[in-house]
Design an enzyme around this catalytic site. Structure first.
Site, PDB file in Angstrom:
ATOM      1  N   LYS A   1      -3.754  12.482  11.805  1.00  0.00           N
ATOM      2  CA  LYS A   1      -3.890  11.025  11.903  1.00  0.00           C
ATOM      3  C   LYS A   1      -4.798  10.674  13.083  1.00  0.00           C
ATOM      4  CE  LYS A   1      -0.462   8.213  10.828  1.00  0.00           C
ATOM      5  NZ  LYS A   1      -0.814   7.569   9.558  1.00  0.00           N
TER       6      LYS A   1
HETATM    7  N1  PMP Z   1      -1.854   9.111   3.653  1.00  0.00           N
HETATM    8  C1  PMP Z   1      -2.390   8.359   4.634  1.00  0.00           C
HETATM    9  C2  PMP Z   1      -3.858   8.209   4.683  1.00  0.00           C
HETATM   10  C3  PMP Z   1      -1.556   7.731   5.588  1.00  0.00           C
HETATM   11  O1  PMP Z   1      -2.091   6.986   6.566  1.00  0.00           O
HETATM   12  C4  PMP Z   1      -0.162   7.877   5.481  1.00  0.00           C
HETATM   13  C5  PMP Z   1       0.750   7.182   6.457  1.00  0.00           C
HETATM   14  N2  PMP Z   1       1.020   7.963   7.575  1.00  0.00           N
HETATM   15  C6  PMP Z   1       0.340   8.671   4.442  1.00  0.00           C
HETATM   16  C7  PMP Z   1      -0.523   9.274   3.548  1.00  0.00           C
HETATM   17  C8  PMP Z   1       1.826   8.915   4.306  1.00  0.00           C
HETATM   18  O2  PMP Z   1       2.267   9.747   5.362  1.00  0.00           O
HETATM   19  P1  PMP Z   1       3.751   9.670   5.908  1.00  0.00           P
HETATM   20  O3  PMP Z   1       4.633   9.784   4.737  1.00  0.00           O
HETATM   21  O4  PMP Z   1       3.856  10.825   6.825  1.00  0.00           O
HETATM   22  O5  PMP Z   1       3.887   8.362   6.599  1.00  0.00           O
END
Ligand code: PMP
Length: 313
Positions: free
Chosen positions: A157
């Protein structure tokens, strides 16, 4: 006058309005930061907030920060404890979104060498109910392609990467849609702007593989475990073609902010009967009770914060 909320900033808890960085901060110029989105889910009956899978979130954050050559003086365990303390100090009695941000704090605007730049971490939390405006979503295929591993890793991220998501989400909103679904350069549907992607076909759950330029979502991982263990579904991790989504029985998106949310329509094609499908609904409800600490079998995924632990001052 502040709102009485505190943030963790430069090694201590301070009033949130005092958590400020100079305009010369490297991360503001270049997006050289990594962040997390973690949910604190308020359980009114128990008088506690349940923070969902915080260790997994902080392990991903620490992987991202070391990839950007940061050396933070905290372990995942330290950061989980700080997050619990943050919720308790803020006495939140509602659903919140916890935002840790590890960033290149160096006041150096003309240096592109990560190893020469100091860093820091801040943690803040804001009240957040539903992230997506609707219970079932109207989506469009993004005209922007998903950023790929050969450019910047999508599996971390990294703040700068989110301009890619923000372009797609903005376009979707201005086009009257709730969310955008990205294709990668080979035309496979990979994920939403802030969610992973699932489809259901003939009772099987299908989702793009981790090698397909996706963020390895913690909700995605939870949903796959629950699909196997609780809903007894077969799961296929394989590339998904755009038109396969139009023809799917159900499509849903998963994410910390978005939870498990069904897609009713994509590019003006109705999916299934245009309502949240039965598998999506079962998963959505199970996930919702687990993140609120209501399912003892999955309590090990939650860390509790108790707003009354610290006297209100
Ligand atoms: N894909 C992207 C691009 C995201 O920003 C997120 C949010 N964090 C997710 C998938 C889902 O990830 P998570 O379940 O860990 O929040």
């Amino acid at each position: 006058m502040g709102n009485g909320q505190v943030a963790f900033f430069q090694g201590k808890f301070v009033p949130i309005e005092d958590a400020k960085v100079p305009i010369t901060t490297h991360a503001i110029h270049y997006g050289t930061a990594v962040f997390e989105g973690i949910r604190g889910n308020w359980n009114a009956e128990q008088g506690k907030s349940f923070i969902f899978r915080p260790f997994e979130h902080y392990r991903r954050l620490l992987q991202g920060s070391s990839f950007l050559r940061m050396s933070l003086p905290y372990s995942a365990e330290d950061l989980v404890s700080l997050s619990i303390e943050l919720l308790e100090r803020n006495h939140f009695k509602e659903d919140v979104y916890i935002r840790p941000l590890a960033y290149k704090s160096a006041p150096k605007v003309a240096n592109l060498k990560l190893h020469e730049l100091e860093d820091d971490i801040a943690i803040m939390a804001v009240p957040l109910g539903n992230y997506l405006a609707n219970d079932t979503l109207k989506c469009m295929t993004a005209s922007w392609r998903r950023i790929e591993e050969t450019m910047i890793p999508a599996r971390l991220k990294i703040s700068g990467v989110y301009v890619n998501s923000i372009l797609a989400k903005t376009d979707a909103a201005l086009s009257g849609c709730d969310e955008a679904i990205f294709l990668d350069s080979s035309g496979h549907a990979v994920e939403g702007s802030g969610e992973n992607l699932f489809m259901v076909k003939h009772g099987r759950l299908i989702t793009p593989p981790e090698s397909d330029s996706i963020l390895e979502g913690i909700t995605r991982d939870s949903v796959m475990e629950l699909a196997r263990n609780e809903l007894h579904l077969e799961i296929e991790e394989r590339p998904i073609g755009r038109a396969e989504l139009y023809l799917a029985d159900e499509v849903f998106l998963t994410g910390t902010a978005a939870h498990v949310t069904g897609v009713a329509e994509l590019d003006h094609h109705q999916i299934g009967n245009g309502e949240t499908g039965p598998i999506t609904a079962a998963m959505r409800d199970l996930y919702k009770s687990i993140i609120q600490g209501k399912v003892s079998k999955y309590l090990h995924w939650c860390a509790a914060a108790i707003p009354e632990r610290l006297a209100i001052n």
